[in-house]
Design a protein around this motif. Structure first.
Motif, PDB file in Angstrom:
ATOM      1  N   GLN A  49       0.819  -1.207   0.000  1.00  0.00           N
ATOM      2  CA  GLN A  49       0.000   0.000   0.000  1.00  0.00           C
ATOM      3  C   GLN A  49       0.854   1.259   0.000  1.00  0.00           C
ATOM      4  OE1 GLN A  49      -2.505  -1.447   3.470  1.00  0.00           O
ATOM      5  NE2 GLN A  49      -4.087  -0.425   2.285  1.00  0.00           N
ATOM      6  N   VAL A  50       2.002   1.183   0.658  1.00  0.00           N
ATOM      7  CA  VAL A  50       2.965   2.281   0.685  1.00  0.00           C
ATOM      8  C   VAL A  50       4.284   1.725   0.150  1.00  0.00           C
ATOM      9  CG1 VAL A  50       4.269   3.884   2.138  1.00  0.00           C
ATOM     10  CG2 VAL A  50       1.871   3.390   2.660  1.00  0.00           C
ATOM     11  N   PRO A  51       4.879   2.363  -0.860  1.00  0.00           N
ATOM     12  CA  PRO A  51       6.146   1.848  -1.409  1.00  0.00           C
ATOM     13  C   PRO A  51       7.199   1.654  -0.318  1.00  0.00           C
ATOM     14  CG  PRO A  51       5.278   3.588  -2.802  1.00  0.00           C
ATOM     15  CD  PRO A  51       4.423   3.566  -1.577  1.00  0.00           C
ATOM     16  N   GLY A  52       7.755   0.458  -0.243  1.00  0.00           N
ATOM     17  CA  GLY A  52       8.788   0.166   0.734  1.00  0.00           C
ATOM     18  C   GLY A  52       8.287  -0.341   2.064  1.00  0.00           C
ATOM     19  N   LEU A  53       6.964  -0.306   2.292  1.00  0.00           N
ATOM     20  CA  LEU A  53       6.414  -0.816   3.555  1.00  0.00           C
ATOM     21  C   LEU A  53       5.912  -2.240   3.325  1.00  0.00           C
ATOM     22  CD1 LEU A  53       5.746  -0.294   6.505  1.00  0.00           C
ATOM     23  CD2 LEU A  53       3.496   0.514   5.789  1.00  0.00           C
ATOM     24  N   TRP A  74      23.527  -1.666   2.072  1.00  0.00           N
ATOM     25  CA  TRP A  74      22.120  -1.403   1.794  1.00  0.00           C
ATOM     26  C   TRP A  74      21.794   0.083   1.968  1.00  0.00           C
ATOM     27  CZ3 TRP A  74      20.028  -4.831  -0.992  1.00  0.00           C
ATOM     28  CH2 TRP A  74      20.303  -6.199  -0.834  1.00  0.00           C
ATOM     29  N   ASP A  75      22.450   0.754   2.931  1.00  0.00           N
ATOM     30  CA  ASP A  75      22.258   2.208   3.040  1.00  0.00           C
ATOM     31  C   ASP A  75      22.727   2.904   1.780  1.00  0.00           C
ATOM     32  OD1 ASP A  75      21.068   2.283   5.506  1.00  0.00           O
ATOM     33  OD2 ASP A  75      22.917   2.608   6.626  1.00  0.00           O
ATOM     34  N   HIS A  76      23.868   2.450   1.255  1.00  0.00           N
ATOM     35  CA  HIS A  76      24.415   3.041   0.034  1.00  0.00           C
ATOM     36  C   HIS A  76      23.485   2.790  -1.147  1.00  0.00           C
ATOM     37  CE1 HIS A  76      26.912   3.012  -3.648  1.00  0.00           C
ATOM     38  NE2 HIS A  76      27.490   4.063  -3.069  1.00  0.00           N
ATOM     39  N   ARG A  77      22.904   1.586  -1.206  1.00  0.00           N
ATOM     40  CA  ARG A  77      21.970   1.268  -2.296  1.00  0.00           C
ATOM     41  C   ARG A  77      20.712   2.106  -2.180  1.00  0.00           C
ATOM     42  NH1 ARG A  77      18.413   1.110  -5.110  1.00  0.00           N
ATOM     43  NH2 ARG A  77      17.815  -0.386  -6.719  1.00  0.00           N
ATOM     44  N   GLY A  78      20.188   2.261  -0.987  1.00  0.00           N
ATOM     45  CA  GLY A  78      19.030   3.123  -0.758  1.00  0.00           C
ATOM     46  C   GLY A  78      17.759   2.610  -1.413  1.00  0.00           C
ATOM     47  N   GLY A  79      16.749   3.466  -1.480  1.00  0.00           N
ATOM     48  CA  GLY A  79      15.482   3.151  -2.136  1.00  0.00           C
ATOM     49  C   GLY A  79      14.730   2.014  -1.484  1.00  0.00           C
ATOM     50  N   ILE A  80      13.926   1.317  -2.283  1.00  0.00           N
ATOM     51  CA  ILE A  80      13.058   0.266  -1.765  1.00  0.00           C
ATOM     52  C   ILE A  80      13.851  -0.924  -1.239  1.00  0.00           C
ATOM     53  CG2 ILE A  80      12.770  -0.877  -4.009  1.00  0.00           C
ATOM     54  CD1 ILE A  80       9.855  -1.424  -3.187  1.00  0.00           C
ATOM     55  N   LEU A  81      15.066  -1.136  -1.781  1.00  0.00           N
ATOM     56  CA  LEU A  81      15.877  -2.251  -1.300  1.00  0.00           C
ATOM     57  C   LEU A  81      16.412  -1.986   0.101  1.00  0.00           C
ATOM     58  CD1 LEU A  81      17.848  -3.237  -4.525  1.00  0.00           C
ATOM     59  CD2 LEU A  81      15.760  -4.231  -3.605  1.00  0.00           C
ATOM     60  N   ALA A  82      16.771  -0.742   0.385  1.00  0.00           N
ATOM     61  CA  ALA A  82      17.186  -0.399   1.744  1.00  0.00           C
ATOM     62  C   ALA A  82      16.025  -0.591   2.717  1.00  0.00           C
ATOM     63  CB  ALA A  82      17.687   1.037   1.804  1.00  0.00           C
ATOM     64  N   LEU A 113       8.315   0.935  10.346  1.00  0.00           N
ATOM     65  CA  LEU A 113       7.021   1.437   9.898  1.00  0.00           C
ATOM     66  C   LEU A 113       7.019   2.957   9.779  1.00  0.00           C
ATOM     67  CD1 LEU A 113       3.852   1.233   9.543  1.00  0.00           C
ATOM     68  CD2 LEU A 113       3.742   1.459  12.026  1.00  0.00           C
ATOM     69  N   ALA A 114       7.421   3.623  10.844  1.00  0.00           N
ATOM     70  CA  ALA A 114       7.279   5.077  10.908  1.00  0.00           C
ATOM     71  C   ALA A 114       8.145   5.791   9.869  1.00  0.00           C
ATOM     72  CB  ALA A 114       7.616   5.569  12.313  1.00  0.00           C
ATOM     73  N   TYR A 115       9.404   5.386   9.735  1.00  0.00           N
ATOM     74  CA  TYR A 115      10.285   6.062   8.798  1.00  0.00           C
ATOM     75  C   TYR A 115       9.864   5.819   7.356  1.00  0.00           C
ATOM     76  CZ  TYR A 115      13.639   7.632  12.290  1.00  0.00           C
ATOM     77  OH  TYR A 115      14.234   8.296  13.345  1.00  0.00           O
ATOM     78  N   THR A 116       9.266   4.661   7.077  1.00  0.00           N
ATOM     79  CA  THR A 116       8.800   4.379   5.718  1.00  0.00           C
ATOM     80  C   THR A 116       7.539   5.158   5.392  1.00  0.00           C
ATOM     81  OG1 THR A 116       9.701   2.142   5.910  1.00  0.00           O
ATOM     82  CG2 THR A 116       8.161   2.539   4.122  1.00  0.00           C
TER      83      THR A 116
END
Length: 798
Positions: free
Chosen positions: A38-42, A156-164, A198-201
């Motif tokens: 419902q929310v990208p990355g969540l 994973w921090d360096h990759r970022g986005g939905i994979l992080a 949850l909150a940060y996403t």
């Protein structure tokens, strides 16, 4: 790439060239998960996030960032760990034994989750809590991502986005796996867990101009993942002012501490204060996760914050580890605590949406009735549920003796709660006062049942009440769906709120084969008629009968009956007895008996200050003997008539009432007319005794409660008389100011406290000085709470 940190951190600057050379595209991943999230990355389950990380393994820039050998090892170790976690979870999903393992871990460990924005003091608090619990209890500090992910996290921090986001989501399950497989400590304090994921996403939006409202988001996205089986017993949420937080972050940068060098959140929070507010809101809204959430002020010193946290944590630790001690005098709160632990209700005892309680209710010889979705709430006094059952007469407000059974939980920690007491219907007026309303889904199902029953009766030309009908599930489901879709309304549904007030409660925790130390357990509580508190004791788990405290000849086979009830209101003139009495009787559905003095006086013959002589007519007699005789005749008449009204409440009549003034108030008026002739001590030793005798006699067969409505000053009497012509007509005065001062003698709290003690009748003192509907509702709620608190006095063993 979401790494654009513009700060003075040397490691960030050293890696900037690498970041600029690498460009990542999340399009394929966002497209693949668009129908799942419902929310990208969540993410909502382990499988989806783990699959995404496996697919994206080749995108990790480990050779550039860490070198060939070290990078390959770190990546391989991570995916090996991911495999172990998934294998464990797959076993859990198919094996009852592994579900049992989760239950045992939740029973044996006490988990504290510490949350808050970066710089709020989480790390210091976590360590402080662990150190404070070292005495007598083993404790451990953990965090997400855990220490096993320290090396892989920068990739994973360096990759970022939905994979992080997938990585941080998976880190919650890795922590759970480590707790179950390798952590022996009893108390575990975690620096961030799923609430942060949850909150940060949810709160972050990459575009600065993208504005959204947290309240508009679907509520189900705030739920704890169903396959993340462990949950925090308590979550501490550190709330800190933005300025204080930013100063701490800047100091942390100078010291070289903090998250990985590619973490962009310090800059994001510094540039957008609203982002921090959204993150905190999301954490507060998390559902079906932490059993308890407490917001702590983190602006104080480390010691202040630690002491506040310890007070909260130790209280909940005692609830979890020694509930039989914590809830020793509040068994219904333990009942509610178990419901909260199972995700069936919130901390106020209100049923969670779609939660199935599976209460079995029994009334006399009738078969038990299952109530799964009708529960409204559980509080310290009773269990409230909605019902349209014909087993309870909708017009019966007196009460029905019955019992409740609740089976909940799962092996090895299943439990059975049993309670015996009585049911009373809550009036529509009381529901309105407290805002109680039946769940819409329950109304729709009841409406569907009623419609289906009528249709079956018409089609078969039979009275369906004469036997159990067979239900065509397809037809019934179609009717239900019409109501759920809004195609039909529920205007004809008959449903009432019922209150179950227990007198005896017992709980059996664990079954015969429970393999946990000290289990199974069985506890019993008895509420005695003449005592306010519950009496609790431990009993053998599987004994067939229980002996009641202080009644060795009685067992659980004794029968009970409900006594009538009288709630008496007393106070000076204009204290609100009539207004509150009428409203209270309507709220409770009881009879209202007005003040006898007002009823028996002839309104057409009232004279100024006639109340000093009793009948309101005044007295032309010049000698004191005649005046005294006139008073005696009036007070004797009032006492006689009040006793006659008492006698109408015979046990066979089964009736409850609210009465204005009653014997206690009449005694106050008697002394008011004689205070110049007798001292209070003389009055108590002589005249008062006949009133006390009448009160105690009535209390032998009727549950009696006394309510004293006090006012602040003479000005209240004067002001209310000026605003109420009826008060002027009922009690004419010669001098409003001076006579009002005299009437304050009836506002003597100590006088009524003496009578309550002497007659062994519970007394509630309520300040009824304030004006307006809000003040009236406050007074009514106080009286209702008091009545529920002492409702057990209505039950008598026989």
């Amino acid at each position: 790439n979401n790494n654009n940190n513009n700060n003075n951190n040397n490691s960030n600057n050293a890696s900037s060239d690498v970041c600029e050379r690498l460009h990542y595209d999340d399009t394929q991943y966002l497209h693949a998960t668009s129908n799942l999230l419902q929310v990208p990355g969540l993410f909502h389950n382990f499988h989806t996030a783990a699959t995404l990380l496996r697919v994206a393994r080749s995108e990790l820039a480990f050779k550039i960032l860490l070198g060939d050998d070290a990078g390959e090892r770190i990546v391989t170790d991570f995916y090996d760990l991911l495999e172990k976690v998934e294998t464990s979870m797959n076993n859990n999903s198919v094996s009852t034994n592994n579900k049992v393992q989760h239950n045992k871990v939740m029973h044996e460990k006490f988990i504290v989750e510490v949350e808050g924005l970066d710089g709020s003091g989480k790390t210091c608090l976590v360590q402080g809590l662990v150190d404070s619990f070292q005495i007598g209890t083993t404790s451990a500090a953990m965090k997400t991502p855990s220490s096993s992910l320290t090396e892989i996290r920068p990739l994973w921090d360096h990759r970022g986005g939905i994979l992080a986001r997938a990585f941080y989501f998976i880190s919650n399950y890795i922590l759970e796996y480590e707790i179950i497989s390798s952590v022996e400590a009893e108390v575990i304090v975690i620096d961030r867990w799923y609430a942060s994921t949850l909150a940060y996403t949810v709160a972050y939006r990459p575009k600065d101009d993208e504005i959204f409202c947290m309240e508009d988001l679907p509520q189900d996205i705030f739920q704890w993942p169903s396959d993340l089986n462990l949950r925090p017993n308590v979550m501490l949420l550190l709330d800190i002012d933005p300025e204080t937080r930013q100063a701490r972050v800047e100091n942390r940068k100078i010291m070289g501490d903090g998250a990985s060098r590619f973490n962009p959140w310090d800059d994001r929070l510094a540039n957008s204060p609203e982002l921090g507010k959204r993150i905190m809101t999301a954490m507060k809204n998390i559902q079906k996760g932490p059993f308890h959430i407490h917001v702590l002020n983190a602006n104080g010193t480390k010691l202040q914050v630690l002491n506040d946290a310890l007070e909260v944590v130790r209280s909940h630790h005692k609830q979890a580890r020694q509930p039989e001690l914590y809830f020793k005098h509040d068994p219904l709160l333990w009942w509610r605590h178990d419901g909260l632990r199972l995700g069936l209700c919130d901390e106020q005892g209100r049923r969670c949406k779609h939660a199935l309680w599976n209460l079995q209710l029994s009334f006399g010889a009738a078969p038990p009735v299952l109530k799964s979705v009708g529960l409204n709430h559980v509080d310290a006094h009773g269990i409230y549920y909605w019902s349209s059952s014909s087993l309870l007469d909708d017009n019966d407000l007196f009460g029905v003796i019955g019992s409740v059974l609740w089976c909940a939980g799962s092996y090895p920690l299943e439990h059975q709660w049993r309670a015996e007491g009585f049911f009373t219907r809550v009036t529509k007026e009381e529901c309105s006062l407290y805002g109680h309303a039946p769940p819409p889904s329950l109304l729709k199902h009841i409406a569907a049942c009623e419609e289906y029953s009528v249709s079956i009766a018409k089609s078969s030309n039979n009275d369906v009440s004469q036997g159990r009908m067979e239900r065509d599930d397809a037809s019934y489901d179609e009717i239900v769906q019409n109501y759920l879709n809004g195609n039909k309304t529920c205007a004809s549904v008959t449903i009432s709120l019922w209150r179950f007030i227990p007198i005896r409660i017992e709980v059996l925790r664990g079954g015969p084969s429970t393999r946990i130390s000290s289990y199974p357990q069985r506890w019993e509580w008895i509420h005695h008629k003449d005592e306010k508190e519950w009496f609790m004791r431990s009993i053998l788990p599987f004994t067939p009968s229980v002996v009641l405290k202080n009644a060795p000849e009685a067992s659980i086979d004794v029968s009970w009956k409900l006594n009538n009830c009288t709630i008496s209101l007393m106070g000076t003139h204009t204290s609100g007895k009539t207004t509150i009495g009428n409203r209270l009787s309507t709220l409770m559905g009881w009879r209202f008996d007005g003040e006898l003095g007002t009823i028996l006086r002839d309104e057409n013959e009232l004279v100024e200050n006639g109340h000093l002589y009793g009948d309101g007519k005044g007295n032309a007699a010049e000698n004191n003997a005649a005046t005294s005789q006139h008073k005696d005749q009036w007070d004797e008449l009032i006492l006689k008539k009040e006793r006659e009204r008492d006698d109408l409440l015979l046990p066979s009549h089964q009736e409850c009432r609210v009465v204005e003034t009653w014997h206690s108030g009449n005694a106050g008026w008697n002394y008011f007319r004689r205070k110049k002739e007798l001292t209070q001590e003389e009055f108590r030793s002589t005249v008062l005794q006949q009133y006390l005798h009448a009160m105690t006699k009535h209390a032998e067969s009727t549950s009696v409660l006394m309510i004293f409505l006090s006012v602040a000053s003479t000005n209240t009497i004067i002001d209310r008389r000026l605003k109420d012509q009826r008060a002027l007509d009922r009690l004419p005065l010669k001098d409003e100011t001076e006579d009002a001062k005299e009437l304050m003698a009836l506002n003597d709290k100590e006088f009524y406290e003496h009578m309550a003690r002497a007659a062994n009748i519970p007394l509630l003192v309520v300040d009824n000085t304030e004006y307006g509907e809000e003040a009236i509702e406050k007074t009514l709620k106080s009286i209702l709470y008091f009545a529920q608190e002492h409702a057990f006095r209505r039950v008598e063993t026989r």
